[in-house]
Write an enzyme that holds these catalytic residues in place. Structure first.
Site, short mmCIF file in Angstrom:
data_model
loop_
_atom_site.label_atom_id
_atom_site.label_comp_id
_atom_site.label_asym_id
_atom_site.label_seq_id
_atom_site.Cartn_x
_atom_site.Cartn_y
_atom_site.Cartn_z
N HIS A 1 42.44 50.67 43.33
CA HIS A 1 43.00 51.44 44.47
C HIS A 1 44.04 52.46 43.97
O HIS A 1 45.12 52.61 44.54
CB HIS A 1 43.62 50.50 45.51
CG HIS A 1 42.62 49.61 46.16
ND1 HIS A 1 42.06 49.86 47.39
CD2 HIS A 1 42.03 48.47 45.73
CE1 HIS A 1 41.19 48.92 47.70
NE2 HIS A 1 41.15 48.05 46.70
N TYR B 1 48.51 41.38 41.59
CA TYR B 1 49.22 42.56 42.11
C TYR B 1 50.60 42.66 41.46
O TYR B 1 51.08 43.75 41.17
CB TYR B 1 49.35 42.51 43.64
CG TYR B 1 48.01 42.65 44.36
CD1 TYR B 1 46.81 42.37 43.70
CD2 TYR B 1 47.93 43.06 45.67
CE1 TYR B 1 45.59 42.49 44.32
CE2 TYR B 1 46.70 43.19 46.31
CZ TYR B 1 45.54 42.90 45.64
OH TYR B 1 44.33 43.02 46.26
C1 HEM Z 1 40.48 38.36 42.75
C2 HEM Z 1 40.22 39.42 43.55
C3 HEM Z 1 41.03 40.67 43.49
C4 HEM Z 1 41.74 41.20 42.44
C5 HEM Z 1 41.89 40.66 41.02
C6 HEM Z 1 42.37 42.42 42.94
C7 HEM Z 1 43.16 43.24 42.17
C8 HEM Z 1 43.90 44.31 42.64
C9 HEM Z 1 44.92 45.03 41.90
C10 HEM Z 1 45.29 44.75 40.45
C11 HEM Z 1 45.43 45.98 42.71
C12 HEM Z 1 46.57 46.97 42.40
C13 HEM Z 1 47.89 46.34 42.87
C14 HEM Z 1 49.11 47.18 42.66
O1 HEM Z 1 49.27 47.80 41.59
O2 HEM Z 1 49.97 47.21 43.57
C15 HEM Z 1 44.75 45.88 43.99
C16 HEM Z 1 45.00 46.65 45.08
C17 HEM Z 1 44.42 46.47 46.31
N1 HEM Z 1 43.52 45.49 46.68
FE1 HEM Z 1 42.81 44.04 45.49
N2 HEM Z 1 42.04 42.60 44.26
C18 HEM Z 1 41.22 41.55 44.64
C19 HEM Z 1 40.68 41.34 45.88
C20 HEM Z 1 40.95 42.09 47.00
C21 HEM Z 1 40.54 41.76 48.34
C22 HEM Z 1 39.74 40.50 48.74
C23 HEM Z 1 41.04 42.76 49.16
C24 HEM Z 1 40.96 42.89 50.65
C25 HEM Z 1 40.91 41.88 51.49
C26 HEM Z 1 41.74 43.71 48.31
C27 HEM Z 1 42.37 44.86 48.76
C28 HEM Z 1 43.20 45.66 48.00
C29 HEM Z 1 43.90 46.83 48.51
C30 HEM Z 1 43.82 47.40 49.92
C31 HEM Z 1 44.67 47.32 47.46
C32 HEM Z 1 45.60 48.54 47.49
C33 HEM Z 1 46.98 48.09 47.96
C34 HEM Z 1 47.97 49.23 47.97
O3 HEM Z 1 47.69 50.26 48.58
O4 HEM Z 1 49.05 49.06 47.37
N3 HEM Z 1 41.68 43.27 47.03
N4 HEM Z 1 43.83 44.84 43.93
#
Ligand code: HEM
Length: 301
Positions: free
Chosen positions: A26, A292
């Site tokens: 993202h 995160y």
């Molecule tokens: C094990 C599963 C997952 C992993 C390893 C993962 C990993 C990540 C990581 C590393 C980030 C960046 C975080 C940051 O730097 O602040 C991120 C952002 C994000 N993830 Fe995931 N994610 C997973 C599952 C999901 C799921 C299930 C959803 C939704 C229900 C999701 C929605 C999002 C969203 C919307 C962002 C952006 C948040 C923002 O705008 O700061 N992710 N994810």
């Protein structure tokens, strides 16, 4: 920092490479501020004061799921909506996706899935055969894969529905607990474009459209809770729940001011909750919090 978090972030970094200062996933996004007003019906599900406090301050970040911050908006991707509500008892984060369900239900399967999607060094593209093998062993991934393959480019971030995917445990004033999944539904309705229409709008049309929209007005989302039936497993994010589950309106979010990428210094954590809302034992939900924190640490150091 947690070992699991480091491991997950290393794994997802392999998908789109390292982009200093950006989120590991993202990476491209844009923000807004606004207000949230809880609906009376919310009290049937939760005692969380943020739903009963009148208007509370909200910070929102919309994003594309890919880790490349320069990837064009028209290309296929899951879209994200992250919301912080600042209530009297603390901050409540929602971190939702345009997909209704997730691909996997365990960390091990997530790591396998990520390895299967990583670009093949010979071609620079994912190897369809490896993805096929993963799906053969993990049929639970099919509903999310089908939703992801059939998704068309959104007309705007504000004309997309976003889903919390994990069940949370909501507690009312009598301490009665119920599991529910949340959904953000756009007041504009859901609208998509053809690939050709989206490409013609330019690489950053989603960010631009949000700015244009809020320069001349507001945009709204309804927060809805879908309450689990007795046989819905609250720890499994891969299974869609039947349409006949009861739905409650929890409140209305109004987006007022576009902030561009100013919200990039924030971290949204799906386990940052308040009294009246708890995490379920969904393994993916718990693991996300650790990933995160590591991603935040890396992008801000
Ligand atoms: C094990 C599963 C997952 C992993 C390893 C993962 C990993 C990540 C990581 C590393 C980030 C960046 C975080 C940051 O730097 O602040 C991120 C952002 C994000 N993830 Fe995931 N994610 C997973 C599952 C999901 C799921 C299930 C959803 C939704 C229900 C999701 C929605 C999002 C969203 C919307 C962002 C952006 C948040 C923002 O705008 O700061 N992710 N994810």
């Amino acid at each position: 920092m947690s070992e699991l978090g480091e491991h997950l972030v290393d794994a997802v970094t392999a998908l789109a490479g390292r982009h200093p200062g950006c989120r590991t996933l993202h990476a491209k996004g844009t923000g807004a501020t606004g207000t949230f007003v809880g609906a009376p019906e919310a009290r049937d599900l939760t005692r969380a004061s943020v739903f009963a406090a009148g208007p509370v301050e909200a910070t929102i970040r919309f994003s594309n799921g890919n880790g490349d911050p320069d990837r064009a908006d028209a290309l296929p991707d899951g879209r994200g909506m992250a919301v912080k509500l600042r209530g009297p008892d603390g901050t409540l984060d929602f971190v939702a996706l345009s997909l209704p369900v997730f691909f996997v239900r365990t960390v091990d399967a997530f790591l396998e899935f990520t390895a299967a999607r990583a670009p093949d060094p010979a071609t620079g593209a994912p190897d369809p055969e490896r993805i096929g093998l993963f799906v053969a062993e993990h049929p639970e991934a099919l509903p999310a894969l089908e939703a992801s393959l059939s998704a068309r480019p959104p007309a705007a971030y504000t004309s997309t529905a976003y889903h919390g995917i994990h069940a949370l445990r909501w507690l009312d004033a009598q301490d009665q607990a119920r599991f529910a999944r949340y959904h953000w539904l756009p007041a504009d309705g859901e609208h998509v474009l053809t690939d050709h229409e989206a490409a013609a709008l330019g690489p950053d049309y989603l960010c631009e459209r949000l700015g244009e929209r809020l320069a001349s007005g507001t945009a709204q989302f309804t927060l809805q809770a879908q309450v689990a039936g007795w046989d819905d497993d609250p720890t499994d994010p891969t299974v869609p729940w039947p349409d006949d589950r009861s739905l409650l309106t929890l409140g209305t979010l109004t987006l007022e001011t576009a902030t561009g990428d100013a919200s990039d210094t924030l971290v949204f954590d799906p386990t940052r909750l308040v009294d009246g809302v708890e995490a379920s034992d969904d393994e993916i939900l718990r693991a996300r919090a650790e990933a995160y924190a590591v991603s935040y640490e890396r992008r801000s150091s």
